[in-house]
Motif scaffolding. Structure first.
Motif, PDB file in Angstrom:
ATOM      1  N   GLN A 145       0.825  -1.203   0.000  1.00 48.89           N
ATOM      2  CA  GLN A 145       0.000   0.000   0.000  1.00 48.89           C
ATOM      3  C   GLN A 145       0.867   1.264   0.000  1.00 48.89           C
ATOM      4  O   GLN A 145       0.591   2.228  -0.717  1.00 48.89           O
ATOM      5  N   ALA A 146       1.935   1.251   0.804  1.00 50.23           N
ATOM      6  CA  ALA A 146       2.834   2.404   0.843  1.00 50.23           C
ATOM      7  C   ALA A 146       3.508   2.612  -0.511  1.00 50.23           C
ATOM      8  O   ALA A 146       3.632   3.748  -0.990  1.00 50.23           O
ATOM      9  N   ALA A 147       3.947   1.518  -1.145  1.00 49.81           N
ATOM     10  CA  ALA A 147       4.590   1.639  -2.460  1.00 49.81           C
ATOM     11  C   ALA A 147       3.606   2.137  -3.510  1.00 49.81           C
ATOM     12  O   ALA A 147       3.958   2.973  -4.364  1.00 49.81           O
ATOM     13  N   THR A 148       2.364   1.652  -3.455  1.00 52.41           N
ATOM     14  CA  THR A 148       1.350   2.101  -4.412  1.00 52.41           C
ATOM     15  C   THR A 148       1.039   3.576  -4.239  1.00 52.41           C
ATOM     16  O   THR A 148       0.933   4.329  -5.212  1.00 52.41           O
ATOM     17  N   ASN A 149       0.890   4.006  -2.988  1.00 52.91           N
ATOM     18  CA  ASN A 149       0.612   5.417  -2.721  1.00 52.91           C
ATOM     19  C   ASN A 149       1.768   6.303  -3.190  1.00 52.91           C
ATOM     20  O   ASN A 149       1.552   7.399  -3.718  1.00 52.91           O
ATOM     21  N   ALA A 150       3.003   5.834  -2.973  1.00 51.53           N
ATOM     22  CA  ALA A 150       4.163   6.604  -3.426  1.00 51.53           C
ATOM     23  C   ALA A 150       4.184   6.704  -4.952  1.00 51.53           C
ATOM     24  O   ALA A 150       4.493   7.762  -5.511  1.00 51.53           O
ATOM     25  N   LEU A 151       3.827   5.600  -5.635  1.00 48.93           N
ATOM     26  CA  LEU A 151       3.789   5.614  -7.100  1.00 48.93           C
ATOM     27  C   LEU A 151       2.712   6.559  -7.608  1.00 48.93           C
ATOM     28  O   LEU A 151       2.933   7.321  -8.563  1.00 48.93           O
ATOM     29  N   ILE A 152       1.536   6.534  -6.964  1.00 50.69           N
ATOM     30  CA  ILE A 152       0.455   7.442  -7.362  1.00 50.69           C
ATOM     31  C   ILE A 152       0.877   8.892  -7.158  1.00 50.69           C
ATOM     32  O   ILE A 152       0.616   9.763  -8.004  1.00 50.69           O
ATOM     33  N   ALA A 153       1.543   9.161  -6.036  1.00 50.67           N
ATOM     34  CA  ALA A 153       2.006  10.527  -5.764  1.00 50.67           C
ATOM     35  C   ALA A 153       3.012  10.975  -6.821  1.00 50.67           C
ATOM     36  O   ALA A 153       2.984  12.128  -7.277  1.00 50.67           O
ATOM     37  N   ARG A 154       3.914  10.064  -7.228  1.00 50.40           N
ATOM     38  CA  ARG A 154       4.889  10.421  -8.267  1.00 50.40           C
ATOM     39  C   ARG A 154       4.204  10.687  -9.603  1.00 50.40           C
ATOM     40  O   ARG A 154       4.576  11.617 -10.333  1.00 50.40           O
ATOM     41  N   GLU A 155       3.196   9.865  -9.929  1.00 51.99           N
ATOM     42  CA  GLU A 155       2.476  10.079 -11.181  1.00 51.99           C
ATOM     43  C   GLU A 155       1.744  11.408 -11.163  1.00 51.99           C
ATOM     44  O   GLU A 155       1.716  12.132 -12.174  1.00 51.99           O
ATOM     45  N   GLU A 156       1.133  11.754 -10.028  1.00 52.73           N
ATOM     46  CA  GLU A 156       0.447  13.040  -9.925  1.00 52.73           C
ATOM     47  C   GLU A 156       1.441  14.191 -10.034  1.00 52.73           C
ATOM     48  O   GLU A 156       1.157  15.213 -10.678  1.00 52.73           O
ATOM     49  N   ALA A 157       2.601  14.041  -9.401  1.00 49.53           N
ATOM     50  CA  ALA A 157       3.625  15.087  -9.494  1.00 49.53           C
ATOM     51  C   ALA A 157       4.128  15.222 -10.930  1.00 49.53           C
ATOM     52  O   ALA A 157       4.354  16.345 -11.417  1.00 49.53           O
ATOM     53  N   LEU A 158       4.288  14.081 -11.626  1.00 47.04           N
ATOM     54  CA  LEU A 158       4.717  14.124 -13.016  1.00 47.04           C
ATOM     55  C   LEU A 158       3.667  14.814 -13.881  1.00 47.04           C
ATOM     56  O   LEU A 158       4.006  15.624 -14.763  1.00 47.04           O
ATOM     57  N   HIS A 159       2.389  14.505 -13.620  1.00 44.36           N
ATOM     58  CA  HIS A 159       1.316  15.151 -14.378  1.00 44.36           C
ATOM     59  C   HIS A 159       1.316  16.660 -14.147  1.00 44.36           C
ATOM     60  O   HIS A 159       1.153  17.445 -15.092  1.00 44.36           O
ATOM     61  N   ARG A 160       1.494  17.066 -12.900  1.00 42.73           N
ATOM     62  CA  ARG A 160       1.544  18.509 -12.606  1.00 42.73           C
ATOM     63  C   ARG A 160       2.737  19.159 -13.298  1.00 42.73           C
ATOM     64  O   ARG A 160       2.626  20.267 -13.837  1.00 42.73           O
ATOM     65  N   SER A 161       3.880  18.482 -13.287  1.00 43.45           N
ATOM     66  CA  SER A 161       5.067  19.040 -13.937  1.00 43.45           C
ATOM     67  C   SER A 161       4.855  19.175 -15.440  1.00 43.45           C
ATOM     68  O   SER A 161       5.237  20.183 -16.045  1.00 43.45           O
ATOM     69  N   GLN A 162       4.237  18.156 -16.052  1.00 41.53           N
ATOM     70  CA  GLN A 162       3.954  18.227 -17.482  1.00 41.53           C
ATOM     71  C   GLN A 162       2.990  19.360 -17.790  1.00 41.53           C
ATOM     72  O   GLN A 162       3.154  20.080 -18.787  1.00 41.53           O
ATOM     73  N   SER A 163       1.975  19.533 -16.929  1.00 43.68           N
ATOM     74  CA  SER A 163       1.020  20.616 -17.135  1.00 43.68           C
ATOM     75  C   SER A 163       1.696  21.972 -17.005  1.00 43.68           C
ATOM     76  O   SER A 163       1.445  22.889 -17.794  1.00 43.68           O
ATOM     77  N   GLN A 164       2.570  22.115 -16.005  1.00 48.56           N
ATOM     78  CA  GLN A 164       3.285  23.385 -15.830  1.00 48.56           C
ATOM     79  C   GLN A 164       4.214  23.660 -17.004  1.00 48.56           C
ATOM     80  O   GLN A 164       4.304  24.804 -17.481  1.00 48.56           O
ATOM     81  N   LEU A 165       4.891  22.614 -17.474  1.00 49.59           N
ATOM     82  CA  LEU A 165       5.791  22.797 -18.603  1.00 49.59           C
ATOM     83  C   LEU A 165       5.019  23.180 -19.863  1.00 49.59           C
ATOM     84  O   LEU A 165       5.462  24.050 -20.635  1.00 49.59           O
ATOM     85  N   ALA A 166       3.870  22.556 -20.069  1.00 52.43           N
ATOM     86  CA  ALA A 166       3.045  22.906 -21.221  1.00 52.43           C
ATOM     87  C   ALA A 166       2.578  24.353 -21.130  1.00 52.43           C
ATOM     88  O   ALA A 166       2.533  25.072 -22.134  1.00 52.43           O
ATOM     89  N   HIS A 167       2.241  24.794 -19.913  1.00 54.71           N
ATOM     90  CA  HIS A 167       1.815  26.186 -19.729  1.00 54.71           C
ATOM     91  C   HIS A 167       2.953  27.145 -20.034  1.00 54.71           C
ATOM     92  O   HIS A 167       2.768  28.172 -20.717  1.00 54.71           O
ATOM     93  N   VAL A 168       4.147  26.855 -19.532  1.00 52.80           N
ATOM     94  CA  VAL A 168       5.302  27.718 -19.804  1.00 52.80           C
ATOM     95  C   VAL A 168       5.578  27.776 -21.306  1.00 52.80           C
ATOM     96  O   VAL A 168       5.871  28.850 -21.862  1.00 52.80           O
ATOM     97  N   THR A 169       5.464  26.642 -21.973  1.00 55.78           N
ATOM     98  CA  THR A 169       5.683  26.612 -23.418  1.00 55.78           C
ATOM     99  C   THR A 169       4.645  27.451 -24.147  1.00 55.78           C
ATOM    100  O   THR A 169       4.965  28.147 -25.119  1.00 55.78           O
ATOM    101  N   ARG A 170       3.385  27.387 -23.698  1.00 59.03           N
ATOM    102  CA  ARG A 170       2.337  28.201 -24.328  1.00 59.03           C
ATOM    103  C   ARG A 170       2.624  29.682 -24.169  1.00 59.03           C
ATOM    104  O   ARG A 170       2.473  30.472 -25.112  1.00 59.03           O
ATOM    105  N   VAL A 171       3.022  30.080 -22.953  1.00 57.65           N
ATOM    106  CA  VAL A 171       3.310  31.491 -22.719  1.00 57.65           C
ATOM    107  C   VAL A 171       4.494  31.942 -23.586  1.00 57.65           C
ATOM    108  O   VAL A 171       4.475  33.038 -24.170  1.00 57.65           O
TER     109      VAL A 171
END
Length: 357
Positions: free
Chosen positions: A103-129
Protein backbone atom coordinates in the motif's frame (compact mmCIF):
# COMPACT_ATOMS: atom_id res chain seq x y z
CA UNK A 1 -4.78 -3.19 -6.96
CA UNK A 2 -6.56 0.16 -6.75
CA UNK A 3 -7.82 1.45 -3.44
CA UNK A 4 -11.53 2.26 -3.51
CA UNK A 5 -11.96 4.39 -0.45
CA UNK A 6 -15.28 4.56 1.31
CA UNK A 7 -16.98 1.78 -0.71
CA UNK A 8 -19.87 0.63 1.53
CA UNK A 9 -20.42 -2.58 -0.43
CA UNK A 10 -16.84 -3.75 -0.03
CA UNK A 11 -16.82 -2.72 3.62
CA UNK A 12 -19.93 -4.79 4.30
CA UNK A 13 -18.40 -7.68 2.36
CA UNK A 14 -15.28 -7.58 4.51
CA UNK A 15 -17.29 -7.46 7.74
CA UNK A 16 -19.47 -10.37 6.59
CA UNK A 17 -16.47 -12.42 5.48
CA UNK A 18 -14.68 -11.78 8.79
CA UNK A 19 -17.72 -12.91 10.83
CA UNK A 20 -18.19 -15.99 8.63
CA UNK A 21 -14.55 -17.06 9.09
CA UNK A 22 -14.82 -16.52 12.84
CA UNK A 23 -18.05 -18.57 13.06
CA UNK A 24 -16.58 -21.49 11.14
CA UNK A 25 -13.32 -21.36 13.11
CA UNK A 26 -14.96 -21.08 16.53
CA UNK A 27 -18.07 -23.25 16.29
CA UNK A 28 -17.22 -26.09 13.90
CA UNK A 29 -15.05 -29.14 14.68
CA UNK A 30 -12.95 -28.87 11.51
CA UNK A 31 -9.31 -29.78 12.09
CA UNK A 32 -7.90 -27.27 9.58
CA UNK A 33 -6.42 -23.80 9.93
CA UNK A 34 -9.60 -21.93 9.03
CA UNK A 35 -8.15 -18.69 10.47
CA UNK A 36 -5.65 -18.57 7.62
CA UNK A 37 -8.56 -17.30 5.53
CA UNK A 38 -8.25 -13.99 7.40
CA UNK A 39 -5.40 -13.18 5.01
CA UNK A 40 -8.08 -12.61 2.35
CA UNK A 41 -9.73 -10.04 4.61
CA UNK A 42 -6.41 -8.30 5.21
CA UNK A 43 -5.57 -8.19 1.50
CA UNK A 44 -8.99 -6.83 0.59
CA UNK A 45 -8.81 -4.23 3.35
CA UNK A 46 -5.67 -2.81 1.74
CA UNK A 47 -7.72 -2.01 -1.36
CA UNK A 48 -10.54 -0.35 0.62
CA UNK A 49 -9.05 1.46 3.60
CA UNK A 50 -5.97 3.49 4.41
CA UNK A 51 -3.03 2.35 6.51
CA UNK A 52 -4.82 2.77 9.84
CA UNK A 53 -7.77 0.70 8.61
CA UNK A 54 -5.47 -2.09 7.45
CA UNK A 55 -3.69 -2.16 10.82
CA UNK A 56 -7.02 -2.22 12.67
CA UNK A 57 -8.34 -5.01 10.43
CA UNK A 58 -5.20 -7.07 10.98
CA UNK A 59 -5.45 -6.60 14.75
CA UNK A 60 -9.11 -7.67 14.71
CA UNK A 61 -8.26 -10.77 12.67
CA UNK A 62 -5.45 -11.69 15.08
CA UNK A 63 -7.77 -11.18 18.05
CA UNK A 64 -10.56 -13.25 16.50
CA UNK A 65 -8.12 -16.08 15.78
CA UNK A 66 -7.12 -16.25 19.43
CA UNK A 67 -10.74 -15.87 20.56
CA UNK A 68 -11.92 -18.69 18.28
CA UNK A 69 -9.19 -20.97 19.68
CA UNK A 70 -10.29 -20.11 23.21
CA UNK A 71 -13.93 -20.93 22.42
CA UNK A 72 -13.21 -24.27 20.77
CA UNK A 73 -10.39 -25.52 23.03
CA UNK A 74 -11.04 -23.88 26.40
CA UNK A 75 -11.82 -27.22 28.09
CA UNK A 76 -8.89 -29.19 26.72
CA UNK A 77 -5.48 -28.23 25.36
CA UNK A 78 -4.73 -29.45 21.83
CA UNK A 79 -1.22 -29.37 20.43
CA UNK A 80 -2.25 -29.61 16.76
CA UNK A 81 -4.90 -26.91 17.25
CA UNK A 82 -2.36 -24.67 18.96
CA UNK A 83 0.02 -25.23 16.06
CA UNK A 84 -2.67 -24.31 13.56
CA UNK A 85 -3.40 -21.15 15.55
CA UNK A 86 0.28 -20.15 15.53
CA UNK A 87 0.47 -20.77 11.78
CA UNK A 88 -2.66 -18.67 11.25
CA UNK A 89 -1.32 -15.82 13.41
CA UNK A 90 1.98 -15.89 11.54
CA UNK A 91 0.24 -15.89 8.16
CA UNK A 92 -1.99 -12.96 9.14
CA UNK A 93 0.95 -10.99 10.51
CA UNK A 94 3.14 -11.60 7.45
CA UNK A 95 0.35 -10.77 5.00
CA UNK A 96 -0.52 -7.64 6.98
CA UNK A 97 3.11 -6.49 6.80
CA UNK A 98 3.31 -7.16 3.05
CA UNK A 99 -0.07 -5.46 2.44
CA UNK A 100 1.11 -2.34 4.28
CA UNK A 101 4.36 -2.30 2.30
CA UNK A 102 2.45 -2.74 -0.95
CA UNK A 103 0.00 0.00 0.00
CA UNK A 104 2.83 2.40 0.84
CA UNK A 105 4.59 1.64 -2.46
CA UNK A 106 1.35 2.10 -4.41
CA UNK A 107 0.61 5.42 -2.72
CA UNK A 108 4.16 6.60 -3.43
CA UNK A 109 3.79 5.61 -7.10
CA UNK A 110 0.45 7.44 -7.36
CA UNK A 111 2.01 10.53 -5.76
CA UNK A 112 4.89 10.42 -8.27
CA UNK A 113 2.48 10.08 -11.18
CA UNK A 114 0.45 13.04 -9.93
CA UNK A 115 3.63 15.09 -9.49
CA UNK A 116 4.72 14.12 -13.02
CA UNK A 117 1.32 15.15 -14.38
CA UNK A 118 1.54 18.51 -12.61
CA UNK A 119 5.07 19.04 -13.94
CA UNK A 120 3.95 18.23 -17.48
CA UNK A 121 1.02 20.62 -17.14
CA UNK A 122 3.29 23.38 -15.83
CA UNK A 123 5.79 22.80 -18.60
CA UNK A 124 3.04 22.91 -21.22
CA UNK A 125 1.81 26.19 -19.73
CA UNK A 126 5.30 27.72 -19.80
CA UNK A 127 5.68 26.61 -23.42
CA UNK A 128 2.34 28.20 -24.33
CA UNK A 129 3.31 31.49 -22.72
CA UNK A 130 6.67 31.43 -24.55
CA UNK A 131 4.84 30.68 -27.77
CA UNK A 132 2.52 33.64 -27.23
CA UNK A 133 5.59 35.85 -26.87
CA UNK A 134 6.76 34.68 -30.30
CA UNK A 135 3.31 35.50 -31.70
CA UNK A 136 3.16 39.01 -30.23
CA UNK A 137 3.07 40.69 -33.66
CA UNK A 138 0.26 38.41 -34.87
CA UNK A 139 -1.72 38.92 -31.69
CA UNK A 140 -1.33 42.70 -31.90
CA UNK A 141 -2.53 42.61 -35.51
CA UNK A 142 -5.53 40.46 -34.60
CA UNK A 143 -6.54 42.97 -31.92
CA UNK A 144 -5.70 46.12 -33.92
CA UNK A 145 -7.90 45.17 -36.85
CA UNK A 146 -11.22 45.31 -34.95
CA UNK A 147 -10.03 48.33 -32.95
CA UNK A 148 -9.35 50.22 -36.19
CA UNK A 149 -12.79 49.24 -37.47
CA UNK A 150 -14.35 50.44 -34.20
CA UNK A 151 -12.62 53.79 -34.57
CA UNK A 152 -13.75 54.16 -38.19
CA UNK A 153 -17.38 53.19 -37.51
CA UNK A 154 -17.50 55.31 -34.37
CA UNK A 155 -16.36 58.38 -36.31
CA UNK A 156 -18.87 57.62 -39.06
CA UNK A 157 -21.74 57.36 -36.58
CA UNK A 158 -20.80 60.74 -35.11
CA UNK A 159 -20.81 62.31 -38.57
CA UNK A 160 -24.23 60.88 -39.33
CA UNK A 161 -25.58 62.22 -36.05
CA UNK A 162 -23.97 65.66 -36.43
CA UNK A 163 -25.61 66.37 -39.77
CA UNK A 164 -28.24 69.09 -39.97
CA UNK A 165 -30.75 66.28 -40.36
CA UNK A 166 -29.25 63.28 -38.49
CA UNK A 167 -29.45 60.04 -40.45
CA UNK A 168 -30.41 57.68 -37.67
CA UNK A 169 -30.50 54.57 -39.87
CA UNK A 170 -26.91 55.05 -41.00
CA UNK A 171 -25.84 55.85 -37.43
CA UNK A 172 -27.53 52.68 -36.17
CA UNK A 173 -25.75 50.63 -38.85
CA UNK A 174 -22.38 52.16 -37.91
CA UNK A 175 -22.98 51.54 -34.19
CA UNK A 176 -24.00 47.95 -35.01
CA UNK A 177 -20.67 47.54 -36.79
CA UNK A 178 -18.92 48.95 -33.71
CA UNK A 179 -20.59 46.34 -31.51
CA UNK A 180 -19.74 43.56 -33.97
CA UNK A 181 -16.07 44.54 -34.10
CA UNK A 182 -15.98 44.89 -30.32
CA UNK A 183 -17.24 41.33 -30.03
CA UNK A 184 -14.57 40.22 -32.48
CA UNK A 185 -11.83 41.91 -30.43
CA UNK A 186 -13.25 40.38 -27.26
CA UNK A 187 -13.15 36.93 -28.86
CA UNK A 188 -9.49 37.39 -29.85
CA UNK A 189 -8.60 38.43 -26.31
CA UNK A 190 -10.58 35.48 -24.91
CA UNK A 191 -8.59 33.04 -27.06
CA UNK A 192 -5.30 34.61 -25.99
CA UNK A 193 -6.28 34.53 -22.32
CA UNK A 194 -7.28 30.87 -22.67
CA UNK A 195 -3.85 30.03 -24.07
CA UNK A 196 -2.07 32.02 -21.36
CA UNK A 197 -4.21 30.79 -18.46
CA UNK A 198 -2.91 27.97 -16.34
CA UNK A 199 -5.78 25.57 -15.77
CA UNK A 200 -6.56 21.87 -15.76
CA UNK A 201 -7.47 20.33 -19.14
CA UNK A 202 -11.19 20.07 -19.95
CA UNK A 203 -12.05 17.39 -22.48
CA UNK A 204 -15.22 18.41 -24.29
CA UNK A 205 -16.75 17.64 -27.69
CA UNK A 206 -15.23 20.01 -30.25
CA UNK A 207 -14.62 20.47 -33.95
CA UNK A 208 -11.01 19.96 -34.99
CA UNK A 209 -11.68 22.16 -38.01
CA UNK A 210 -12.60 25.07 -35.73
CA UNK A 211 -9.47 24.50 -33.65
CA UNK A 212 -7.38 24.49 -36.84
CA UNK A 213 -8.98 27.73 -38.07
CA UNK A 214 -8.40 29.47 -34.73
CA UNK A 215 -4.75 28.37 -34.65
CA UNK A 216 -4.28 29.53 -38.25
CA UNK A 217 -5.70 32.97 -37.45
CA UNK A 218 -3.26 33.38 -34.57
CA UNK A 219 -0.17 32.54 -36.65
CA UNK A 220 -1.19 33.92 -40.05
CA UNK A 221 0.40 37.35 -39.44
CA UNK A 222 3.63 35.74 -38.22
CA UNK A 223 3.70 33.49 -41.27
CA UNK A 224 3.14 36.44 -43.59
CA UNK A 225 6.04 38.33 -42.03
CA UNK A 226 8.26 35.33 -42.92
CA UNK A 227 6.81 35.13 -46.48
CA UNK A 228 5.13 31.79 -45.77
CA UNK A 229 1.85 31.02 -47.53
CA UNK A 230 -0.64 28.99 -45.48
CA UNK A 231 -3.37 26.93 -47.11
CA UNK A 232 -6.17 25.16 -45.25
CA UNK A 233 -7.66 21.92 -46.57
CA UNK A 234 -10.29 21.02 -43.99
CA UNK A 235 -12.50 18.02 -44.60
CA UNK A 236 -16.24 18.83 -44.54
CA UNK A 237 -18.54 17.03 -42.10
CA UNK A 238 -15.59 16.08 -39.91
CA UNK A 239 -16.85 14.22 -36.79
CA UNK A 240 -16.24 15.85 -33.45
CA UNK A 241 -13.45 14.72 -31.17
CA UNK A 242 -13.23 14.78 -27.40
CA UNK A 243 -10.42 17.09 -26.34
CA UNK A 244 -9.15 20.22 -24.67
CA UNK A 245 -9.36 23.15 -27.08
CA UNK A 246 -6.41 25.06 -25.63
CA UNK A 247 -4.07 22.08 -25.66
CA UNK A 248 -4.96 21.11 -29.23
CA UNK A 249 -4.45 24.72 -30.33
CA UNK A 250 -1.05 24.60 -28.66
CA UNK A 251 -0.13 21.48 -30.65
CA UNK A 252 -1.20 23.02 -33.95
CA UNK A 253 0.50 26.36 -33.33
CA UNK A 254 3.69 24.56 -32.36
CA UNK A 255 3.64 22.46 -35.55
CA UNK A 256 2.91 25.52 -37.71
CA UNK A 257 5.68 27.58 -36.11
CA UNK A 258 8.17 24.72 -36.46
CA UNK A 259 7.29 24.37 -40.15
CA UNK A 260 7.67 28.13 -40.66
CA UNK A 261 11.12 28.11 -39.08
CA UNK A 262 12.14 25.11 -41.20
CA UNK A 263 11.41 27.10 -44.38
CA UNK A 264 13.38 30.21 -43.47
CA UNK A 265 15.90 29.60 -46.27
CA UNK A 266 13.31 28.93 -48.98
CA UNK A 267 13.28 31.23 -51.98
CA UNK A 268 10.46 33.81 -52.19
CA UNK A 269 7.20 32.16 -53.16
CA UNK A 270 8.43 28.64 -52.40
CA UNK A 271 7.61 28.55 -48.67
CA UNK A 272 4.25 26.78 -48.68
CA UNK A 273 2.43 25.41 -45.67
CA UNK A 274 -0.58 23.08 -45.80
CA UNK A 275 -2.83 22.44 -42.80
CA UNK A 276 -5.11 19.52 -43.54
CA UNK A 277 -7.78 17.50 -41.73
CA UNK A 278 -9.38 14.29 -42.87
CA UNK A 279 -11.15 11.19 -41.63
CA UNK A 280 -8.76 8.31 -40.96
CA UNK A 281 -9.33 5.09 -42.84
CA UNK A 282 -9.23 3.09 -39.59
CA UNK A 283 -11.55 5.48 -37.75
CA UNK A 284 -10.84 8.74 -35.99
CA UNK A 285 -9.64 12.07 -37.33
CA UNK A 286 -6.20 12.98 -38.71
CA UNK A 287 -4.64 16.43 -38.85
CA UNK A 288 -1.41 17.08 -40.74
CA UNK A 289 0.96 20.03 -41.22
CA UNK A 290 3.14 19.81 -44.35
CA UNK A 291 5.85 22.23 -45.47
CA UNK A 292 8.17 22.64 -48.44
CA UNK A 293 11.35 22.99 -46.40
CA UNK A 294 14.46 20.77 -46.46
CA UNK A 295 12.66 17.90 -44.75
CA UNK A 296 13.69 15.72 -41.82
CA UNK A 297 16.90 13.66 -42.12
CA UNK A 298 16.10 9.94 -41.74
CA UNK A 299 18.55 9.59 -38.84
CA UNK A 300 16.55 12.19 -36.87
CA UNK A 301 13.19 10.44 -37.19
CA UNK A 302 13.63 7.93 -34.30
CA UNK A 303 14.44 10.69 -31.79
CA UNK A 304 12.28 13.49 -33.20
CA UNK A 305 9.89 13.40 -30.23
CA UNK A 306 12.56 12.80 -27.58
CA UNK A 307 12.93 15.45 -24.88
CA UNK A 308 15.73 17.99 -25.45
CA UNK A 309 16.34 16.86 -29.02
CA UNK A 310 16.31 19.79 -31.43
CA UNK A 311 17.67 20.54 -34.90
CA UNK A 312 17.56 24.29 -34.21
CA UNK A 313 20.59 26.04 -32.76
CA UNK A 314 18.56 27.85 -30.08
CA UNK A 315 15.89 25.20 -29.67
CA UNK A 316 15.12 23.64 -26.29
CA UNK A 317 13.80 20.42 -27.77
CA UNK A 318 10.61 20.46 -25.68
CA UNK A 319 7.97 21.50 -28.23
CA UNK A 320 7.42 18.17 -29.97
CA UNK A 321 7.69 16.05 -26.77
CA UNK A 322 4.97 18.22 -25.22
CA UNK A 323 2.89 17.81 -28.37
CA UNK A 324 3.30 14.04 -28.13
CA UNK A 325 2.31 14.08 -24.45
CA UNK A 326 -0.82 16.11 -25.22
CA UNK A 327 -1.89 13.93 -28.14
CA UNK A 328 -1.30 10.70 -26.22
CA UNK A 329 -3.30 12.09 -23.30
CA UNK A 330 -6.14 12.56 -25.78
CA UNK A 331 -5.90 8.90 -26.79
CA UNK A 332 -4.23 9.64 -30.13
CA UNK A 333 -0.78 9.40 -31.61
CA UNK A 334 1.59 11.73 -33.46
CA UNK A 335 4.16 10.84 -36.10
CA UNK A 336 6.32 12.25 -38.86
CA UNK A 337 5.47 11.52 -42.48
CA UNK A 338 7.86 11.39 -45.43
CA UNK A 339 6.37 13.39 -48.32
CA UNK A 340 8.27 13.75 -51.62
CA UNK A 341 9.30 17.26 -50.60
CA UNK A 342 9.62 18.90 -47.22
CA UNK A 343 8.31 17.47 -43.98
CA UNK A 344 4.93 16.42 -42.68
CA UNK A 345 3.83 15.97 -39.07
CA UNK A 346 0.53 14.25 -38.42
CA UNK A 347 -1.55 13.38 -35.40
CA UNK A 348 -4.70 11.34 -35.05
CA UNK A 349 -7.48 11.60 -32.49
CA UNK A 350 -10.25 9.12 -31.76
CA UNK A 351 -13.86 10.05 -32.35
CA UNK A 352 -15.79 9.55 -29.14
CA UNK A 353 -19.46 9.84 -28.35
CA UNK A 354 -19.09 10.92 -24.72
CA UNK A 355 -16.67 13.24 -22.98
CA UNK A 356 -15.84 13.78 -19.33
CA UNK A 357 -14.51 17.16 -18.28
Amino acid sequence: MVRVQGSPLLSLLLVGLTLAIFAVDAFTPLDVAIAVMYVVVVLLSASVWRRRGVILTSAVCLGLTVLAYAFSHAAMFSGPASGRMVVSLAAIGIVAYLALRWQAATNALIAREEALHRSQSQLAHVTRVTMLGELAASIAHEVNQPLAAITTNGGASLRWLNRAEPDLDEARAAIGSVLEEAGRASEVIRRIRALARRSDPRHLPLSLNEVAQEAARLVRRELASHHVSLNLDLAPDLPQVCGDRVQLQQVLINLLMNAMQAMQHCAPGEALLLLQTRIHEQGGVVCSVADTGPGIPPEHLPKLFDAFFSTKEEGMGMGLPICRSIIETHGGRIWAGMPPRGAMLCFSLPVTEECSA
